[in-house]
Scaffold this motif. Structure first.
Motif, mmCIF file in Angstrom:
data_model
loop_
_atom_site.group_PDB
_atom_site.id
_atom_site.type_symbol
_atom_site.label_atom_id
_atom_site.label_comp_id
_atom_site.label_asym_id
_atom_site.label_seq_id
_atom_site.Cartn_x
_atom_site.Cartn_y
_atom_site.Cartn_z
ATOM 1 N N LEU A 102 56.721 -9.951 -72.852
ATOM 2 C CA LEU A 102 57.940 -10.742 -72.772
ATOM 3 C C LEU A 102 57.610 -12.151 -72.303
ATOM 4 C CD1 LEU A 102 60.386 -8.168 -71.131
ATOM 5 C CD2 LEU A 102 60.298 -8.859 -73.539
ATOM 6 N N ARG A 103 58.337 -13.124 -72.789
ATOM 7 C CA ARG A 103 58.105 -14.516 -72.434
ATOM 8 C C ARG A 103 59.277 -15.045 -71.604
ATOM 9 N NH1 ARG A 103 57.261 -13.518 -77.473
ATOM 10 N NH2 ARG A 103 59.230 -14.471 -78.154
ATOM 11 N N ILE A 104 58.949 -15.701 -70.518
ATOM 12 C CA ILE A 104 59.965 -16.286 -69.633
ATOM 13 C C ILE A 104 59.962 -17.791 -69.869
ATOM 14 C CG2 ILE A 104 60.850 -16.415 -67.288
ATOM 15 C CD1 ILE A 104 60.453 -13.577 -68.331
ATOM 16 N N THR A 105 61.069 -18.306 -70.291
ATOM 17 C CA THR A 105 61.184 -19.745 -70.531
ATOM 18 C C THR A 105 62.226 -20.332 -69.605
ATOM 19 O OG1 THR A 105 62.810 -19.395 -72.287
ATOM 20 C CG2 THR A 105 60.497 -19.513 -72.938
ATOM 21 N N VAL A 122 64.698 -14.730 -71.039
ATOM 22 C CA VAL A 122 63.668 -13.764 -71.413
ATOM 23 C C VAL A 122 63.676 -13.604 -72.921
ATOM 24 C CG1 VAL A 122 62.790 -11.425 -71.094
ATOM 25 C CG2 VAL A 122 64.004 -12.574 -69.226
ATOM 26 N N GLU A 123 62.530 -13.831 -73.551
ATOM 27 C CA GLU A 123 62.399 -13.713 -74.998
ATOM 28 C C GLU A 123 61.534 -12.517 -75.347
ATOM 29 O OE1 GLU A 123 60.762 -17.382 -76.285
ATOM 30 O OE2 GLU A 123 62.575 -18.549 -75.870
ATOM 31 N N GLY A 124 61.868 -11.837 -76.429
ATOM 32 C CA GLY A 124 61.090 -10.701 -76.901
ATOM 33 C C GLY A 124 61.685 -9.358 -76.544
ATOM 34 N N LEU A 125 62.914 -9.330 -76.023
ATOM 35 C CA LEU A 125 63.540 -8.079 -75.605
ATOM 36 C C LEU A 125 63.858 -7.153 -76.775
ATOM 37 C CD1 LEU A 125 65.975 -9.401 -72.838
ATOM 38 C CD2 LEU A 125 63.981 -7.926 -72.488
ATOM 39 N N GLU A 126 63.847 -7.676 -78.008
ATOM 40 C CA GLU A 126 64.154 -6.822 -79.159
ATOM 41 C C GLU A 126 63.093 -5.742 -79.366
ATOM 42 O OE1 GLU A 126 61.880 -10.437 -80.441
ATOM 43 O OE2 GLU A 126 63.675 -10.039 -79.229
ATOM 44 N N ASN A 127 61.879 -5.981 -78.837
ATOM 45 C CA ASN A 127 60.828 -4.958 -78.907
ATOM 46 C C ASN A 127 60.930 -4.087 -77.657
ATOM 47 O OD1 ASN A 127 58.400 -3.456 -78.841
ATOM 48 N ND2 ASN A 127 57.315 -5.045 -79.984
ATOM 49 N N ASP A 264 62.122 -1.123 -65.865
ATOM 50 C CA ASP A 264 61.008 -0.560 -66.632
ATOM 51 C C ASP A 264 60.427 -1.561 -67.623
ATOM 52 O OD1 ASP A 264 63.006 -0.665 -68.522
ATOM 53 O OD2 ASP A 264 62.968 1.479 -68.996
ATOM 54 N N ARG A 265 61.037 -2.754 -67.722
ATOM 55 C CA ARG A 265 60.466 -3.829 -68.554
ATOM 56 C C ARG A 265 59.535 -4.721 -67.742
ATOM 57 N NH1 ARG A 265 63.444 -4.112 -73.385
ATOM 58 N NH2 ARG A 265 61.593 -5.187 -74.162
ATOM 59 N N ILE A 266 59.364 -4.399 -66.472
ATOM 60 C CA ILE A 266 58.458 -5.149 -65.593
ATOM 61 C C ILE A 266 57.299 -4.235 -65.232
ATOM 62 C CG2 ILE A 266 58.250 -6.395 -63.406
ATOM 63 C CD1 ILE A 266 61.418 -6.535 -63.527
#
Length: 602
Positions: A102-105, A122-127, A264-266
Motif C-alpha cells: 500500500l502507498r501512503i501519499t 492510502v492507495e492500492g486498497l483494491e488489492n 490486518d492491512r498493516i
C-alpha cells in the motif's frame, strides 16, 4: 536441529521436554474403516527424526505453530523455536512478495489540515493482499550487528544500515516480485521510555493491582516459564507491556484509526535479540481482540505479525544477495520517507534529539527497568542515594535507595538467568498446609539463611545471563560470519564469547556518545515543538509528564482507554495431555478447529 538454533545455544536456559506433550493433530490420509480410540491420528517429528509410521496411511510431520507451543507446558525456552517455521526471514520475504505494498501519499493541503490527519491517502486498497509494512528495531540488535561490522561502527551506524536494508533503494526494494520495502522503521527505545515511566509508577502506586514485589514482564522467556511452571508468581508480574508489545499496539491502533484501514492491512515486523520474542508476538493477549474488540484476549490480528532476530537479519540479506556490511551508514533519503500521519506521535517515535539513558552501564543492557525505577524513587527524595550489594554471582544484585539520614526507602533486586530465577520463585512460593492433624503451616521453600518471602519492592527478571545483549538470537562469536570477518583460525571458546559479549555491550552503550545527530534526514523530525519531551521533571533524561501527555493523546486519537492500550494480562498454562476430551466433541468440530490453524499460525 535448526540452522539458527542449536543445542549449544541453550546455555543457561531450561532444557525442553524430551517430546512435545501436546502433539498437533493432523488429518488421516484416508478415512479409517472403523472408529478408533483417537478420532484423528497425530505425530510430532523433531528435526532429523524418522517417522515411526510406514506406508500410505502414516501420518506426516506435524506443523507446530507458536500458538500451540504457548498452549503446552512441556517446553519453556527459546528451544521452542526449533519446531516452528512461522516467524522467520523466509516468511518476511514471502509476505513482501505476496502483493504490491500500500502507498501512503500526503495531499497538498494547508498545514493545519495536515496536523488534523486529513492530508493522507492510502492507495492500492483494491488489492485485498496489499499491506503497509512497518518495522521496529531493538537497540540490542543494532549493538550485535555493530559488533560484527567492527571498524568503529556504532550502534547508531548499525541502525542506519538496518533502515537502509528495510527502506532504502539498495535494500529489499532492489529485489523481490514487487520491490516492496518498509514505509516506517522505528526505534523501540520510544516505547521503552513509556514502559520505564509506567513501570516506575506501577511500582510506587498504592492502588496497583499487582502484588509486591513487582517482577518485570518484558522478558517473554521468563513470563512463559512462570505461566507454565510457577503460576503462584503471576500476581507479582508487572502488567506493563514490553517495548515490543507496546510499540506493536501503538502502530496498529494509530495507523488503522488515522488512515481508516483495517489493522490486518498493516504488517508489523519486530527485530529483536531473542527467539522468545516470537512467542510473545503470538500471545492472544496482544491482538486487536483486546483493543478493537471486547477487551478480552482472542485470536485476532496480532500487534506484531513477525519477529526476526539479529542472526536472521544476516540470513535475510543473504537470501536477497545483499551485502549487509556494504550498506550505507547514512540516513535514508527523505524522498523514500513518508511523514507519520499523527504529528504528536511522530515526534514521539522520531525525536529530533537522541534519547538518553542508554549510555549508563549501571542501567544494564535489558532496557533499564530497574535502574529507572531506582532513579525515579531517588528523584522523589532529595539527598537520597542508591546503594548496591552483589549477590552470589554477577547476575544477582540487590539495590537500596537510602535517605539522607541513611534510612532505607526502597529495596529492589536484579535476577538474571534461569538458575537464579529458580531461587527467586522458590522464595515467593506460598506456605504449604500440612496434611497432619494439628500441624502448623509449613514455610515456603527458600535458600538457607534467607527470610521467608522477599523484602524487595521491585525485581528485574531476565532469562538470559548478562541480559538482553546476550539473547539467544544475537550473533555469537562462533558464528561463521564473525569467524570470517575477524579472521579467526580456531573455533572460539567460552572466554572468546565473554570478550565478544563485552564488545556488544560497548556498542550498546555507544548510543549515548552524543545527544544530537546532525546528519539525520527525517521528514518527521522538523515538526514544531519537537523538544517538548525535555521538561523540568525529567528523570534520567525521560520526562514522566511528557510520556503521560503522549499516552493521553494516543488514547484520545484512537478512542481506546489507555489502560487497554498499555497493560496486558497473564494466565496459568495447564497441560490437557491425558485428560478426557470435552464432552460432545466430534470429529467434525475437531476438523474445523484444525482448519482454523492453517495460515498465520492461528
Amino acid at each position: 536441529m535448526s540452522a539458527i538454533l542449536s543445542a549449544d545455544d541453550l546455555n543457561d536456559f531450561i532444557s525442553p521436554g524430551v517430546a512435545c506433550i501436546k502433539p498437533v493433530e493432523t488429518l488421516p490420509a484416508q478415512p479409517a474403516p472403523a472408529p478408533s480410540s483417537s478420532d484423528l491420528e497425530h505425530e510430532v517429528i523433531l528435526d532429523g527424526q524418522q517417522s515411526a509410521g510406514a506406508g500410505a496411511n502414516a501420518a506426516g510431520p506435524a506443523q507446530i505453530s507458536l500458538t500451540d507451543c504457548l498452549a503446552c507446558s512441556g517446553c519453556v525456552t527459546s528451544a521452542e523455536a526449533v519446531l516452528v517455521s512461522l516467524q522467520s526471514h523466509s516468511e518476511l520475504l514471502s509476505v513482501l512478495d505476496s502483493a504490491p505494498g500500500l502507498r501512503i501519499t500526503q495531499q497538498q493541503q494547508q498545514q493545519q489540515q495536515q496536523q488534523q490527519n486529513n492530508g493522507f491517502k492510502v492507495e492500492g486498497l483494491e488489492n485485498p493482499d496489499s499491506k503497509i509494512f512497518v518495522a521496529s528495531v531493538s537497540p540490542q540488535t543494532r549493538a550485535s550487528l555493530a559488533a560484527v561490522a567492527g571498524r568503529g561502527v556504532s550502534e547508531r551506524d548499525a541502525g542506519r544500515m538496518i533502515a537502509q536494508l528495510l527502506m532504502g533503494s539498495e535494500g529489499l526494494r532492489a529485489g523481490g516480485k514487487w520491490n516492496n520495502g518498509f514505509t516506517w522503521v522505528v526505534d523501540t527505545n520510544a516505547a521503552r521510555e513509556a514502559c520505564l515511566v509506567l513501570g516506575a509508577e506501577e511500582a510506587l502506586s498504592e492502588q496497583s493491582q499487582v502484588s509486591k514485589p513487582i517482577l518485570t514482564s518484558s522478558c517473554p522467556g521468563w513470563v512463559c516459564y512462570a505461566e507454565k511452571t510457577h503460576p503462584h508468581v503471576l500476581p507479582y508480574i508487572s502488567k506493563v507491556k514490553s517495548p515490543q508489545a507496546l510499540m506493536g499496539t501503538l502502530l496498529k491502533t494509530t495507523l488503522s484509526r488515522t488512515l481508516g484501514i483495517s489493522p490486518d492491512r498493516i504488517w508489523h515486523l519486530a527485530v529483536m535479540p531473542c527467539f522468545d520474542k516470537k512467542l510473545e508476538a503470538s500471545r492472544e493477549e496482544l491482538t486487536d481482540s483486546v483493543w478493537n474488540g471486547n477487551g478480552q484476549p482472542g485470536r485476532g490480528v496480532r500487534d506484531v505479525d513477525c519477529v526476526i532476530t539479529s542472526k536472521e537479519i544476516l540470513m535475510l540479506t543473504e537470501s536477497r544477495n545483499i551485502n549487509f556490511f556494504g550498506l550505507s551508514q547514512a540516513s535514508v533519503p527523505a524522498a523514500l520517507q513518508t511523514p507519520f500521519p499523527d504529528p504528536t506521535l511522530a515526534r514521539f517515535l522520531f525525536p529530533p534529539r537522541r534519547r538518553t539513558g542508554q549510555e549508563n552501564p549501571l542501567a544494564g543492557t535489558s532496557g533499564g527497568n530497574l535502574y529507572y525505577t531506582l532513579k525515579y524513587v531517588s528523584a522523589r527524595h532529595p539527598g537520597s542515594k542508591i546503594e548496591t550489594v552483589r549477590g552470589r554471582n554477577a547476575d544477582v544484585v540487590e539495590y537500596t535507595v537510602t535517605s539522607a539520614a541513611g534510612e532505607p526507602i526502597f529495596k529492589a533486586a536484579r535476577y538474571y538467568g534461569f538458575r537464579n530465577i529458580q531461587n527467586l520463585v522458590r522464595r515467593l512460593k506460598p506456605p504449604k498446609l500440612s496434611r497432619m492433624p494439628g500441624a502448623k503451616v509449613a514455610g515456603s521453600r527458600r535458600p538457607a539463611g534467607k527470610p521467608a518471602g522477599l523484602e524487595y519492592a521491585y525485581v528485574e527478571v531476565m532469562a538470559c545471563p548478562g541480559g538482553c545483549t546476550n539473547g539467544g538470537g544475537q550473533v555469537k562469536v562462533d558464528d561463521p560470519i564473525v569467524i570470517e570477518r575477524r579472521g579467526l583460525e580456531a573455533k572460539p571458546g567460552p572466554q572468546e564469547q565473554k570478550q565478544w559479549l563485552a564488545q556488544v555491550d560497548e556498542a550498546y552503550f555507544s548510543a549515548g556518545d552524543s545527544d544530537s545527530d546532525p546528519e539525520v534526514e527525517d521528514v518527521n523530525s522538523g515538526m514544531e515543538n519537537g523538544g517538548d519531551r525535555a521538561r523540568g521533571d525529567t528523570v534520567d533524561g525521560i520526562s514522566p509528564s511528557y510520556i503521560r501527555d503522549t499516552l493521553a493523546h494516543w488514547a484520545d486519537t484512537t478512542g481506546i482507554d489507555v489502560d487497554r492500550l498499555v497493560y496486558t494480562s497473564y494466565r496459568e498454562v495447564v497441560s490437557d495431555v491425558g485428560k478426557d476430551k470435552a464432552a460432545g466433541s466430534s470429529s467434525t468440530e475437531r476438523v474445523v478447529q484444525l482448519a482454523g490453524k492453517i495460515g498465520g499460525g492461528w
